[in-house]
Design a protein around this motif. Structure first.
Motif, PDB file in Angstrom:
ATOM      1  N   VAL A  55       0.762  -1.125   0.063  1.00  0.00           N
ATOM      2  CA  VAL A  55      -0.144   0.119   0.184  1.00  0.00           C
ATOM      3  C   VAL A  55       0.862   1.344   0.067  1.00  0.00           C
ATOM      4  O   VAL A  55       0.416   2.307  -0.370  1.00  0.00           O
ATOM      5  N   PHE A  77       0.729  -7.143  -2.216  1.00  0.00           N
ATOM      6  CA  PHE A  77       0.771  -7.682  -0.600  1.00  0.00           C
ATOM      7  C   PHE A  77      -0.192  -6.838  -0.044  1.00  0.00           C
ATOM      8  O   PHE A  77       0.211  -5.691   0.712  1.00  0.00           O
ATOM      9  N   GLY A  78      -1.581  -7.176  -0.164  1.00  0.00           N
ATOM     10  CA  GLY A  78      -2.553  -6.410   0.476  1.00  0.00           C
ATOM     11  C   GLY A  78      -3.845  -6.579  -0.399  1.00  0.00           C
ATOM     12  O   GLY A  78      -3.841  -6.950  -1.425  1.00  0.00           O
ATOM     13  N   VAL A  79      -5.104  -6.301   0.426  1.00  0.00           N
ATOM     14  CA  VAL A  79      -6.369  -6.549  -0.599  1.00  0.00           C
ATOM     15  C   VAL A  79      -6.706  -5.319  -1.311  1.00  0.00           C
ATOM     16  O   VAL A  79      -7.031  -5.423  -2.369  1.00  0.00           O
ATOM     17  N   GLY A  80      -6.364  -4.044  -0.541  1.00  0.00           N
ATOM     18  CA  GLY A  80      -6.739  -2.931  -1.326  1.00  0.00           C
ATOM     19  C   GLY A  80      -5.572  -2.403  -2.421  1.00  0.00           C
ATOM     20  O   GLY A  80      -4.336  -2.815  -2.180  1.00  0.00           O
ATOM     21  N   LEU A 103      -7.115 -11.197   5.354  1.00  0.00           N
ATOM     22  CA  LEU A 103      -7.181 -10.319   6.383  1.00  0.00           C
ATOM     23  C   LEU A 103      -8.685  -9.721   6.910  1.00  0.00           C
ATOM     24  O   LEU A 103      -8.525  -8.850   7.648  1.00  0.00           O
ATOM     25  N   ARG A 243      -9.563   2.919   3.996  1.00  0.00           N
ATOM     26  CA  ARG A 243      -8.502   3.655   3.424  1.00  0.00           C
ATOM     27  C   ARG A 243      -8.639   5.096   3.808  1.00  0.00           C
ATOM     28  O   ARG A 243      -9.794   5.472   3.925  1.00  0.00           O
ATOM     29  N   HIS A 290      -2.157   2.147  10.763  1.00  0.00           N
ATOM     30  CA  HIS A 290      -2.397   1.470   9.911  1.00  0.00           C
ATOM     31  C   HIS A 290      -2.182  -0.222  10.253  1.00  0.00           C
ATOM     32  O   HIS A 290      -1.180  -0.843   9.765  1.00  0.00           O
ATOM     33  N   SER A 293      -4.379  -5.358   9.335  1.00  0.00           N
ATOM     34  CA  SER A 293      -3.755  -6.731   9.031  1.00  0.00           C
ATOM     35  C   SER A 293      -2.825  -7.120   9.875  1.00  0.00           C
ATOM     36  O   SER A 293      -2.145  -8.089   9.813  1.00  0.00           O
ATOM     37  N   MET A 302      -0.751 -13.370   4.076  1.00  0.00           N
ATOM     38  CA  MET A 302      -0.765 -12.358   2.756  1.00  0.00           C
ATOM     39  C   MET A 302       0.214 -12.483   1.885  1.00  0.00           C
ATOM     40  O   MET A 302       0.276 -12.847   0.628  1.00  0.00           O
TER      41      MET A 302
HETATM   42  C1  DGY Z   1      -4.854  -4.059   2.920  1.00  0.00           C
HETATM   43  O1  DGY Z   1      -4.469  -5.282   2.471  1.00  0.00           O
HETATM   44  O2  DGY Z   1      -5.530  -3.497   2.007  1.00  0.00           O
HETATM   45  C2  DGY Z   1      -4.227  -3.221   3.993  1.00  0.00           C
HETATM   46  O3  DGY Z   1      -4.735  -2.107   3.969  1.00  0.00           O
HETATM   47  C3  DGY Z   1      -2.531  -3.322   3.786  1.00  0.00           C
HETATM   48  O4  DGY Z   1      -2.235  -2.851   2.459  1.00  0.00           O
END
Ligand code: DGY
Length: 325
Positions: A55, A77-80, A103, A243, A290, A293, A302
Motif C-alpha cells: 500500500v 501484498f494487500g487486498v486494497g 485479512l 482507506r 495502519h 492486518s 498475505m
Molecule cells: C490491505 O490489505 O489493503 C491493507 O490495508 C494493507 O495494505
C-alpha cells in the motif's frame, strides 16, 4: 535447469512467506528508504520478472509498460489496490493480483477494537495512568459511551463489513444497518443481523457508530465529507480501518472539534504516514498506524497468497486472486 523467476519485494516480509518464495524464485528484498524510490522502480522493472508492492508504494507510470519491461506481474501484498493504476496495468499488459479474504478477521477485529477504545476511553485511560494522571475511581470519572445495543452503520458490505456486522450484532447486540453500492441478498444480511438501507445518508443518520469498509480511491475519495458528518448524529463515532482518502481529514478535524461528531477511531489516513497535525491533539479520537492486518499469522498468510499467485502466473495457470478491473 531453467533459471528461476526473479522477484523483488519492495519491503521486508514475514520470514515464513519469504522462505516459501525462495523455494521457487530468486528473491530480493528492497532494503533502502521506503517507499522504494522511483529510480529503483525504473531499474527493477528491467531486472525482475515480478514485483510485490504494498500500500505504501508510489508506482511510476513506466512500471505499467509490460511490453518494454521484464516485469509482467505485480503481486500486491494487500487486498486494497488503490495505489495501483489498474487502467494503466490493463493497457500495458501487466497482471495484478491481491490478497482478499486472509485479512478479513484481523481487520474487523481492529475495527471493533477502535470502536471500543474510542467509546470507552480505553486508550485515553491507558495514557492517564502512564502519565500519572489517575487520581482514583469516582462515579463521574472518564465516562464513556455505551456500546452494547447501540446501532452500527456500515459503509461497504463486503467481506470485512460483513465480519464487522457479525461481531457487533452477535457480540454486542447491536442492530446493524448498512449502505452498499450493489444490492445484498436480504437473507445474507438478515443472517448477520443487518439491514440494507436505501441511501448512505439514511445509514449515517441512524447510526451511533459508523464503520467504513469500502475501497479507497476513485469515486470514494472524500466520501465522508463535511456534509456527511453533518448527516451523522452529534453523539456518533466514526471508525475507519479502510482507506484514509475516503475521509476528508480536514472536515473530520472540524467535526471533532466543533462537537458535530463525538469521536473517531482511525487506523488509516489521507496521506500516510503523515497525520493531520490537529488529530493527535484531540482527545476524542484514537489513532493507530495502519494496523488492520497487523498480526503475525495474517501478514504471513498475505505473503503466502502473493506467493501462490506468482507461482500460478509463472506456471501458466489462472491466478487465484487476479484483480480484474
Ligand atoms: C490491505 O490489505 O489493503 C491493507 O490495508 C494493507 O495494505
Amino acid at each position: 535447469m531453467a533459471a528461476q523467476p526473479r522477484v523483488l519485494l519492495t519491503t521486508p516480509w514475514p520470514t515464513r512467506a519469504v522462505e516459501a518464495m525462495r523455494e521457487h524464485f530468486e528473491v530480493d528484498i528492497h532494503d533502502g528508504p521506503l517507499p522504494m524510490p522511483e529510480a529503483k522502480w525504473l531499474d527493477a522493472v528491467q531486472e525482475y520478472d515480478a514485483i510485490a508492492p504494498t500500500v505504501i508504494d508510489q508506482i511510476p507510470a513506466a512500471a505499467y509498460h509490460g511490453a518494454q519491461n521484464r516485469t509482467k506481474i505485480l503481486g500486491n501484498f494487500g487486498v486494497g489496490y488503490n495505489h495501483i493504476d489498474m487502467a494503466a496495468a490493463n493497457a500495458g499488459g501487466v497482471v495484478v493480483s491481491n490478497t482478499p479474504g486472509v485479512l478479513t478477521d484481523a481487520t474487523a477485529d481492529q475495527a471493533v477494537g477502535l470502536m471500543l477504545a474510542v467509546a470507552r476511553g480505553i486508550s485515553l485511560g491507558d495514557w492517564k495512568i502512564r502519565a500519572g494522571q489517575w487520581k482514583g475511581w469516582n462515579p463521574t470519572d472518564s465516562l464513556g459511551t455505551h456500546v452494547t445495543g447501540a446501532t452500527l452503520g456500515i459503509i461497504g458490505f463486503g467481506r470485512i463489513g460483513q465480519a464487522m456486522a457479525k461481531r457487533c450484532h452477535f457480540g454486542f447486540d447491536m442492530p446493524v444497518v448498512f449502505h452498499n453500492r450493489s444490492k445484498i441478498d436480504p437473507a445474507l444480511a438478515q443472517a448477520l443481523g443487518a439491514k440494507q438501507l436505501d441511501s448512505m445518508d439514511d445509514v449515517l443518520s441512524a447510526a451511533d457508530f459508523v464503520s467504513l469498509h469500502c475501497p479507497g480511491g476513485g469515486g470514494n475519495r472524500h466520501l465522508m465529507n463535511a456534509d456527511r458528518f453533518k448527516a451523522m448524529k452529534p453523539s456518533a463515532f466514526l471508525i475507519n480501518t479502510a482507506r484514509g482518502d475516503i475521509v476528508d481529514e480536514a472536515a473530520l478535524v472540524h467535526a471533532l472539534k466543533s462537537g458535530e461528531l463525538a469521536g473517531a477511531g482511525l487506523d488509516v489516513f489521507e496521506d500516510e504516514p503523515r497525520v493531520h497535525p490537529e488529530l493527535p491533539k484531540l482527545l476524542n479520537c484514537v489513532l493507530n498506524p495502519h494496523l488492520g492486518s497487523a498480526t503475525e499469522s495474517t501478514r504471513t498468510d498475505m505473503g503466502l497468497m502473493v506467493f501462490r499467485n506468482l507461482l500460478a502466473f509463472f506456471n501458466g495457470q489462472p491466478l487465484p486472486n487476479a484483480v480484474t478491473q
